[in-house]
Structure formats: C-alpha cells, structure tokens
Scaffold this motif. Structure first.
Motif: not given
Lengths: 285, 308, 250
Positions: A231-243
């Motif tokens: 989700g663009v703009g969600n830093p925690y989402g980015a971490v999960v997305g990255g994993m």
C-alpha cells in the motif's frame, strides 16, 4: 530451506529500501525512479569511506547517509521544488525522476567506473546451520542491522513530532495541510528518511553481492512491487511487502530459472494493482 | 560505401528506425496521453520475431522460416500487437503512473526472456539477421538500398497514421488526452480506444524492431535496454507531442546528438566512457524538457480533424 | 422518465445519499436544490454512471441504468454537464462540438482508413450541426478559437452546446448559473425554455441561485442529508416549513 534463508535476506534488503520509497511516493505524490540512483550512491559512498578512507564500516555508512540526504535535498531544491510550485502532475515528476536516475547512474560510472567493486572485508566462511543452510556473517549482519533499523524507523515515525507529521501527511495530504502541517518541512524530512532507507539498502545489497552502477535499477522493480503490495504510503506495509517479494523471488528460483526473479516481483505487483490497488492493508480503492 | 558517405547512410537508417518508434509513441502519448514506458519491449518483440521469420533454418535458435522480408515485417507487427493486446486487456484501466511502472516492468521481462531462453534466441550471444534482397543489390550499394526501403516504410507509415489521427477517431483520442471524463459523458468507450491505441502503437514499435533487425543484421538483448525507451520519449517530448513531423525531426536530432557524442571521445579525458556520458545527457534532456518546454519544440496542429 | 428509488451511496462511512427517491417527468424543467452537502452532485454522479450505488435503483424510461458504465449512459439520450466546466482546452471550439455526436462512423479505425467517402459525408453533416449549435448559442465567431482561451461564460455555453450535440432527451445540468453574469444567465434560461418547448427536451438541474430556480423550474425537488425532503412547485417549496428549517438550520 536455503532458498527460504536467501529469501529472508533479500526480503530484509527490499524491506529496508521500500520504507523510504513508499513515503517518498506518497508524500511527494509520484513514483520516484531516481531512488535507484540513491541506492547506488549510498553503496558507493560507503565503499569509498570504507575502502579508500579506511574508516570503520558503521562510520562509513553514517557518513554516506548524511551525504546522500544532502544530495537528495539539493536535487529537490533544484528540480521538484519548482515543479511543485508550478503544479506539475505526477507524470511530469516521474519523467524528471527518470532523468535523474539516468543522470545519477551516469555520474556513478564517471566517478567510480563501470567495473565491479567489492567491500574489502576479510573473507569468512559461511556458517552452516541445521538443514545444511549456509549463511555468511555479512548476511547475518544484514538481517540484524535491518531489524535494528526498522525498529529505529518505527520509533521515529511513532514517537517524534516530525515522524507523526510525516505519517499524517502520508495518510491524507490535504488534511495535513488543513491541520497546519508544514508540508515543505515534511518533504525535507522525507528525503532524509529516504536517504537512510536507500543508503542502508544499497549498502546491504552491496555487502551481500557486489557494486555495479546498474544495481539500483535492478532493485527498483522489486522495490516498487513491495511498495504497491504494502500500500503506497504505508511504511509497515512496505516492510511486509518487501518480505513477501524477497521470499517469493528467492523461492521461485527453486523451480524456475533464477534470471526470472524480477518477473516474479512484476507479476505480484501487477496482480495487486488489478485486484486491490490500495495494497494488502489499504482501505478501499 | 564506406567513409563519411557510409557513415551518413548508417546514421540516417538508424534515425529512420527511431523515427518509426517515435511515431508509434506519438500515437500513444502524443495524441492520446497514454503512458507506455515499455517501448523497448515491443521493439524487441518485433526485432526477434522478424528475425525468426526471415532467417534460414538454424539449430541454435527458433525459426529460420525463410519468409520473404515484407511478410516478416507484417508478422512482427502482428505479434507485437498481440503482446500489447494481452498486456493491455487487464492493465489498460490502470492510472497513468501505475501503467508506467507496469509497462516498464513488461519491457524488462521481455528482455529477461530473451536473455534466458537461449534455445530460442541464443540469449546474450545475440543472433544474426539476414540482409533482405542482398542477392539482387551489389554490396557497395546495399546500405543506400536499405536506407531507401526504410524511408519508404517510414513514408507509408506517416501517411497511414496521418490519415487516422486526422479523422474523427483521432479527435476522440485528443479528447481522451484532454479530459477522460468528458470523453465518457460524450459516450466514448475510453478503455476501448486506449486499447486500440496501445495495440496500434505497439505494432508500429514492432515494425521499428523489424526494420532495425534487418538493418543491423545482428541483435542482442542489449539493444533493447530501458534506455531505448527513454531515448524515444525524449524524441517525442522534445519534438512536440501530437505532431508527427515534429517527432521525426526530434528523432533525427536526438539520434544525431547520440552519434555526435562519439566525437567527444577525442576531447574527453582518457578513461571517460561515452556510454556513461550519453546516459547522463539523455537524463538531462528528460529533465530539461519537463522543466523548460513541456509542450515540445514544435506544437500541435490546431485542427483535430482535417478529413474535410 | 427518470426514476430514482431508495438510492444509497456512502464514502468512507459517511452516507452521502441515504435512501433518496424521486421522479423526473417528461418535458419538465425539474430543479434539484438543497443545502451544501445534501448529496445533489453525488446523485448526478450516480445517474451518469460515475459512481456505482450501494443500494437502490435508477431507471430511465423503465430500464435500469445503475449498473451501466458511464460511457453507455449518453447512448440512452441522457446527457450531463459538470459543475466546473470541463472544456477540451487544446482543441478548437468547433472540434469540442464535433467530437460529441454519438456513434460516428469515423470513430472506427477501419472506416477512417478505408471508407473515406462515407466518413466525409457524415463529417460534413456533423460540422453543419455544430455550426447550427454555435449559431443558436450566438458564439459562432469563436469557432476556431482554442477552448482554453474562452471566458468562463463562453465555456459554459460551449459545454451546453456540446451536450446538445449528443441529441439528448434528458439533460442533467450541474449548476448552470455558477460563475456567469446575469445577462448570460438570462440567455441560458431562454435556451433551456426554447429547447424544452420546441425540441421536447427534459431538464434536471442543480442550482444554488434561488431566483433562477423559482423562475425556471417546475417541479422543484429539495434534498437534505442524502434524502428527498420535499417536492412541489416554486410556491409550495417556498411555503414548506421543513425546507426553510433545512436551509436555515443547516
């Protein structure tokens, strides 16, 4: 099991990088391709301080991040700031970002050359874990440092006034302006945070593999995939997305040619956009 | 022909290839406002497909069907168009910035496939492509001959595209570019028009790829890096989006700049790579076009439909 | 002609339209008024297909239209304008009009390449019609001007003209009077009256200018908080206490 371990390492690198990219994408309102250039510059700055100035690794990294932040803010002043005041849309911004990516990559080649470079570290043998999983000490450092960094970023975003302002701006820019948040100041801090994120991710990637000017561009597609998935703009989402992206890329290597790893990121990203453009944790469209 | 004349012919043929690509992108971006950052991908599809079609049989790569050159061109266009159709049906409705990332990803994947599937494409080693009609033209004149073929193709393309962008069809495209919502309240099926434009433009990229392959006679995945896409974007944006003559001039100028930078090697200090300088110059051009002259050097023609 | 039944639409938990029902009769000029945030423009966006309703039905000539994509709606002879004019800036005035007619032959790639004579024929007719519309709206001399260079009032007229080019039976007008001077307003009123009486068109319009609404519209529908509050002639509405309350209290 080895693939799983590789996936976690790759996931950590992508996660660290995606945090900065997701905030930049949201707060500046466009997808910034020049971020690839930031990754590369981060890695080469650190390498220069470490290999040539012979500073300790941590000091090199911190200095590199400082330089990178200054560079990012200078670029913003020269380009995006005036485009913002002119009301240039996301497309124009994106094109300028692509131009910057090419310019930064070209500068890396001119400054450091196109040959492969490595951190001059004493080579240690990989440690062998149960199930014959091999992990190098560098990779353990990457995982540990990513966890620490993500915890620090979490504290920053959660505890500090500017961190909260950033998250509020990422949530709803118009509302943030109404609430009297100084968006220009938030943008400066966003570049600073992006420098930390890109500098660290670039360094980790270089530590795990090697340095080439194209490395940033190659990581960009998985990074965007992580950002969109989370989700663009969600830093925690980015971490999960990255994993998720890191793991899927590495695990796919178990049954596909390893050269297709970026294709996996691409497919996940496109499916996300088609099914739920707001990402895993987004609210509605 | 060799020497300066030979170089001029080489340069012009190369410029014609890019002029074809620029017209393709102009249909998409210039007239319709459709963002496609995957030009290099369709360019590659056209190049490889035409090479498979026209070549003689080989155990090392796909094809060698020995099909006559004009048909190889057509098949390259159709296959490129099919790729666009398959990609476009799901993604055409995406917002422009998402579409940008998806198309750039698509082009990278096409290149990955070319690199990886060595049994089909010979991978990074690259594959040879025949010189069409070389048995009828004496070799000193061949370069000029092929330039003639390329120019003829460009001329036909230019006229064919001029006809449709100057028709009510083209007027709908401009409406979509100006304001999609208006196009919708006027009953235009915006996504259907965009899909047509994606396919048509990509067929033109495929054509460009085929003309390139048979001009260069050797293609490798490195000919289709994302850089090629941005090169075409610079040509279209600098030349004047929505003006086909403008983008042809843009193509020649940018190509000239690209080749001209080769002469820099005499001036630049030892060890400076031309490739890196070129990369930076194209980057700088992209930045400058947006910052200084967003509408391009030549503007658009005023009348949308000139069919009367 | 147009029937709206129990229409519902929410945005992020806020009910913009909350069980709204009304009808627009043939050959009327029906007004839609209500305080800010009553949900009027949302209703327009639902009718024209830009939003999908969460509940309820919209019928046009007894056919359900609420599940149609926006570009299908004009083909049913139901057109709309926007609150803030949306002219095609980098296209000339005449092109702004000529693009509007539905189902033009030349909108097909195939015909544009291979059936030039028929396309030309139709194009000539469309041009004639566009010139007629410009003549009717008295802005013929602007035909070759870029639409982006027009004044606010001229843009309103252009958008109105563009809507006429689609041969609509029902036109939704979102605040036709906003941002134009009284003289032009009077002119626009005249056009609407003429089109209704001579061309049997039906109008459904949102307006904040009460004088205009009271003069032009019959009946008038009042919306408040996403629902229909009242309906009736200008006089009935003026005397309705609930309406007064909604306006003063809101």
């Amino acid at each position: 099991m080895q693939l799983l371990a590789n996936g976690i390492i790759m996931g950590a690198i992508i996660s660290v990088g995606a945090v900065g990219l997701t905030l930049v994408s949201r707060i500046l309102h466009f997808f910034y391709f020049g971020y690839a250039g930031m990754l590369v510059f981060g890695a080469y700055f650190t390498l220069t301080f470490f290999n040539f100035v012979e500073l300790p690794l941590v000091v090199s990294l911190l200095l590199s991040i400082g330089l990178l932040a200054a560079l990012a803010i200078a670029i913003d002043r020269l380009t995006f700031k005036s485009l913002r005041s002119r009301g240039t849309g996301p497309f124009g911004m994106m094109v300028v970002g692509i131009g910057l990516e090419l310019l930064l990559r070209s500068s890396v080649r001119l400054i450091w050359g196109s040959d492969v470079m490595r951190f001059e570290l004493p080579i240690k043998r990989a440690l062998v874990f149960p199930f014959d999983v091999r992990i190098t000490t560098n990779q353990l450092i990457i995982i540990g440092a990513s966890l620490l960094l993500m915890y620090l970023l979490h504290l920053f975003l959660d505890m500090t006034k500017i961190g909260k302002a950033m998250r509020a701006t990422a949530d709803n820019i118009e509302l943030a302006k109404v609430k009297g948040i100084d968006t220009e100041k938030v943008i400066m801090w966003t570049w600073g945070l992006a420098a930390i994120s890109a500098g660290a991710a670039g360094f980790f990637l270089a530590l795990d593999t090697r340095l080439v000017p194209i490395m940033g561009w190659k990581l960009l597609l998985p990074l965007f995939a992580a950002v969109i998935l989370g989700g663009v703009g969600n830093p925690y989402g980015a971490v999960v997305g990255g994993m998720v992206i890191g793991l899927s890329q590495e695990i796919s290597a178990g049954f596909m040619a390893p050269s297709y790893k970026p294709a996996v990121a691409f497919v996940i990203m496109t499916l996300t956009l088609l099914v739920k453009p707001s990402g895993l944790f987004g609210r509605g469209g | 022909m060799s020497g300066p004349a030979g170089f001029l012919i080489f340069f012009l043929t190369y410029a014609v290839v890019y002029a074809i690509l620029a017209i393709g992108l102009n249909i998409q971006w210039g007239f319709t406002g459709l963002v496609n950052f995957g030009v290099a991908g369709f360019f590659a599809v056209g190049a490889y497909v035409s090479a498979f079609m026209s070549g003689s049989p080989s155990p090392y790569h796909l094809g060698g069907f020995g099909i006559p050159f004009p048909f190889a061109l057509l098949i390259a266009m159709v296959v490129s168009g099919l790729f666009a159709l398959i990609l476009g049906i799901p993604v055409i409705r995406l917002r422009e910035d998402y579409l940008a990332i998806v198309t750039i990803g698509f082009a990278e994947i096409v290149r990955l496939i070319i690199v990886s599937e060595r049994n089909i494409t010979k991978g990074p080693y690259g594959m040879g492509v025949i010189k069409p009609y070389k048995e009828v033209i004496s070799s000193p004149m061949y370069g000029l001959f092929y330039l003639g073929i390329s120019l003829a193709i460009l001329a036909i393309l230019y006229l064919a595209i001029a006809r449709v962008v100057g028709s009510p069809w083209g007027r709908v495209l401009r409406t979509i570019r100006e304001d999609e919502r208006v196009a919708l309240v006027l009953g235009k099926n915006v996504n259907w028009f965009k899909l047509q434009v994606l396919v048509l433009g990509s067929m033109v990229f495929g054509l460009g790829g085929a003309v390139f392959a048979h001009f260069f006679n050797f293609i490798t995945p490195n000919h289709f890096l994302p850089m090629e896409t941005f090169l075409v974007w610079v040509m279209v944006m600098a030349g004047g989006s929505g003006n086909n003559l403008g983008v042809i001039i843009g193509a020649v100028a940018v190509r000239g700049l690209w080749e001209g930078m080769m002469f820099l090697s005499d001036v630049l200090p030892q060890g400076v790579q031309i490739g890196a300088v070129r990369l930076g110059v194209i980057g700088l051009l992209l930045i400058l076009v947006i910052m200084l002259k967003p509408e391009g050097i030549l503007g658009e023609r005023k009348t949308a439909s000139d069919i009367l | 002609m147009l029937t709206v039944q129990n229409l519902e639409k929410s945005f992020g938990g806020i009910r913009a339209v909350d069980g709204c029902s009304f009808e627009v009769e043939d050959e009327t000029i029906t007004g839609l008024i209500g305080p800010n945030g009553a949900g009027k423009t949302t209703v327009f966006n639902l009718i024209s297909g830009f939003y999908q309703p969460d509940g309820g039905k919209i019928l046009f000539r007894e056919n359900r239209i609420d599940d149609l994509p926006p570009y299908r709606i004009p083909h049913l002879r139901l057109a709309r304008t926007f609150q803030i004019t949306r002219e095609l800036q980098k296209m000339t005035v005449i092109d702004n009009l000529m693009v509007a007619p539905l189902d033009q032959m030349g909108e097909s790639l195939w015909n544009s390449w291979f059936r030039i004579p028929s396309v030309k024929n139709q194009e000539r007719k469309i041009k004639e019609k566009a010139l007629d519309v410009l003549d009717f709206l008295e802005i013929e001399d602007l035909k070759d001007e870029y639409a982006g260079n027009l004044s606010g009032g001229q843009k309103k007229l252009l958008e109105f003209g563009r809507t006429m080019m689609t041969d609509p039976e029902l036109i939704l007008l979102d605040e036709p009077g906003a941002g134009i001077n009284p003289t032009l307003m009077k002119k626009l009123n005249g056009y609407i009256e003429t089109l209704r009486s001579e061309e049997s068109m039906t109008f459904f319009l949102i307006e904040h200018d009460m004088d205009l609404v009271m003069q032009l519209c019959d009946p008038i529908i009042v919306m408040s908080e996403g629902k229909k509050l009242a309906e009736g002639s200008a006089r009935e509405i003026q005397e309705n206490e609930k309406v007064l309350e909604a306006y003063l209290g809101g």
